[in-house]
Design a protein around this motif. Structure first.
Motif, PDB file in Angstrom:
ATOM      1  N   MET A  88       0.814  -1.228   0.000  1.00 58.82           N
ATOM      2  CA  MET A  88       0.000   0.000   0.000  1.00 58.82           C
ATOM      3  C   MET A  88       0.849   1.280   0.000  1.00 58.82           C
ATOM      4  N   PRO A  89       1.807   1.425   0.912  1.00 62.07           N
ATOM      5  CA  PRO A  89       2.619   2.652   0.852  1.00 62.07           C
ATOM      6  C   PRO A  89       3.809   2.559  -0.096  1.00 62.07           C
ATOM      7  N   ARG A  90       3.953   1.386  -0.795  1.00 61.84           N
ATOM      8  CA  ARG A  90       5.112   1.191  -1.683  1.00 61.84           C
ATOM      9  C   ARG A  90       6.409   1.427  -0.924  1.00 61.84           C
ATOM     10  N   LEU A  91       6.532   0.777   0.212  1.00 65.09           N
ATOM     11  CA  LEU A  91       7.654   1.035   1.103  1.00 65.09           C
ATOM     12  C   LEU A  91       8.554  -0.194   1.206  1.00 65.09           C
ATOM     13  N   PRO A  92       9.818  -0.102   0.789  1.00 66.25           N
ATOM     14  CA  PRO A  92      10.715  -1.251   0.894  1.00 66.25           C
ATOM     15  C   PRO A  92      11.026  -1.561   2.353  1.00 66.25           C
ATOM     16  N   ILE A  93      10.977  -2.845   2.699  1.00 70.25           N
ATOM     17  CA  ILE A  93      11.251  -3.295   4.064  1.00 70.25           C
ATOM     18  C   ILE A  93      12.613  -3.979   4.157  1.00 70.25           C
ATOM     19  N   ASP A  94      12.933  -4.796   3.166  1.00 74.57           N
ATOM     20  CA  ASP A  94      14.205  -5.521   3.185  1.00 74.57           C
ATOM     21  C   ASP A  94      14.697  -5.686   1.758  1.00 74.57           C
ATOM     22  N   ILE A  95      15.969  -5.407   1.533  1.00 73.51           N
ATOM     23  CA  ILE A  95      16.568  -5.500   0.200  1.00 73.51           C
ATOM     24  C   ILE A  95      17.836  -6.345   0.293  1.00 73.51           C
TER      25      ILE A  95
END
Length: 229
Positions: A88-95
């Motif tokens: 929903m917020p297009r937010l990366p959590i882990d890369i």
């Protein structure tokens, strides 16, 4: 720092090489920390996440660091850029930038960042009995887009006339040693998956979910979340 002449690009590159990559992941987590997950955009009170990745060419010298060429004639080795993000917020959590190109292995590592009740939306090709079992063991919910040949139950469903059904999906007979090691003490048991299908622009979507109809989770909800990923 203020100075008479600007820092050259070469100097910046040399300074960057002295910084461990982990510092950028640490900074990312510190940036996210002030905004708790429950205050970010959610869907029906749940975090909705997805995992995606891409295989990318890497510099030749990284062959010495575990990166492999896809075939002996390839000029460059390949690595996997994999990321977990909130839909929903297009937010990366882990890369992750991995020397291997095993997307399922990278996904297992991403799942460590999830919490009970999170809903994960997977693309075509991500479904397997192992993946479903991981979701159940971690108390996660899931939506899978299912390939027509994923297993016999899915193939039979696509051939039938039903638009939705519940199927107990079982593991294949060739229970591998890796599965026995990963889920030590657990015998492979059938797991329930709710199938539904719809047609979008002449393309048939078959979507499976661990959530039940009693949860008020409709086929339209599954389609909406899948197209948000």
């Amino acid at each position: 720092m203020p100075q008479a002449t600007p820092v050259t690009a070469a100097a910046r590159c040399q300074a960057r090489q002295k910084v461990a990559p982990q510092i950028f992941k640490d900074l990312h987590q510190h940036i996210l920390a002030p905004v708790p997950a429950e205050r970010r955009a959610q869907w029906q009170g749940r975090r909705v996440l997805t995992i995606d990745g891409a295989k990318i060419n890497r510099p030749r010298k990284l062959c010495d660091d575990g990166y492999a060429r896809p075939n002996p004639k390839a000029d460059y080795p390949k690595g996997l850029l994999s990321y977990l993000y909130e839909v929903m917020p297009r937010l990366p959590i882990d890369i992750k930038l991995c020397a291997h190109t095993n997307e399922r292995k990278a996904t297992r590592e991403h799942l460590q960042h999830l919490r009970t009740g999170d809903l994960v939306v997977y693309d075509r090709g991500d479904y397997s009995y192992d993946r479903l079992l991981e979701q159940v063991m971690r108390s996660l919910e899931a939506v899978f887009r299912l390939k027509s040949n994923a297993n016999t139950a899915i193939s039979n469903f696509r051939k039938g006339a039903e638009s939705e059904t519940i199927i107990a999906t079982a593991p294949s007979k060739d229970v591998t040693l890796s599965r026995q090691e990963r889920y030590r003490g657990l015998s492979p048991q059938p797991l329930t998956l709710r199938f539904g299908r719809t047609v979008v622009e002449d393309d048939e979507l078959v979507l499976g979910t661990t959530r039940q109809a009693s949860d008020g989770f409709s086929l339209a909800d599954r389609c909406y979340l899948y197209h948000q990923r």
